[in-house]
Design a protein around this motif. Structure first.
Motif, PDB file in Angstrom:
ATOM      1  N   CYS A  94       0.367  -5.607  -2.615  1.00  0.00           N
ATOM      2  CA  CYS A  94       1.108  -6.837  -2.329  1.00  0.00           C
ATOM      3  C   CYS A  94       0.519  -8.074  -2.998  1.00  0.00           C
ATOM      4  O   CYS A  94       1.054  -9.161  -2.834  1.00  0.00           O
ATOM      5  CB  CYS A  94       1.222  -7.041  -0.821  1.00  0.00           C
ATOM      6  N   CYS A 146      -1.046  -7.157   4.086  1.00  0.00           N
ATOM      7  CA  CYS A 146      -0.406  -5.892   4.476  1.00  0.00           C
ATOM      8  C   CYS A 146      -1.322  -4.985   5.304  1.00  0.00           C
ATOM      9  O   CYS A 146      -0.852  -4.034   5.905  1.00  0.00           O
ATOM     10  CB  CYS A 146       0.117  -5.146   3.250  1.00  0.00           C
ATOM     11  N   ARG A 198      -3.702  -2.910   4.284  1.00  0.00           N
ATOM     12  CA  ARG A 198      -4.241  -1.692   3.661  1.00  0.00           C
ATOM     13  C   ARG A 198      -5.756  -1.795   3.564  1.00  0.00           C
ATOM     14  O   ARG A 198      -6.301  -2.851   3.309  1.00  0.00           O
ATOM     15  CB  ARG A 198      -3.624  -1.483   2.290  1.00  0.00           C
ATOM     16  N   PRO A 215      -3.448  -6.303   9.290  1.00  0.00           N
ATOM     17  CA  PRO A 215      -4.036  -7.239   8.331  1.00  0.00           C
ATOM     18  C   PRO A 215      -5.367  -7.784   8.833  1.00  0.00           C
ATOM     19  O   PRO A 215      -5.574  -7.979  10.032  1.00  0.00           O
ATOM     20  CB  PRO A 215      -2.994  -8.358   8.240  1.00  0.00           C
TER      21      PRO A 215
END
Length: 59
Positions: A15, A33, A35, A56
């Motif tokens: 992102c 996001c 990850r 997040p």
């Protein structure tokens, strides 16, 4: 573990958001996001296929 200058230029490949280091977990976490990218032998593995999903990170 990871050089601060390197961490400042890294972005989430999924992102493009800012990332932060979660040193105890040896992960780099996206602030947007969520990850989580592994850090192996001091090298961040910024591959979407290697990332784990999660909430997040807080800046």
């Amino acid at each position: 573990m990871i050089d601060k200058e390197l961490l400042e230029i890294l972005a989430c490949p999924a992102c493009k958001a800012e990332v932060v280091l979660d040193e105890p977990a040896s992960r780099i976490v996206c602030t947007a996001c969520g990850r989580r990218y592994p850090v192996r032998d001091g090298i961040p593995v910024m591959l979407i296929d290697e990332a784990e999903a999660g909430p997040p990170a807080k800046k």
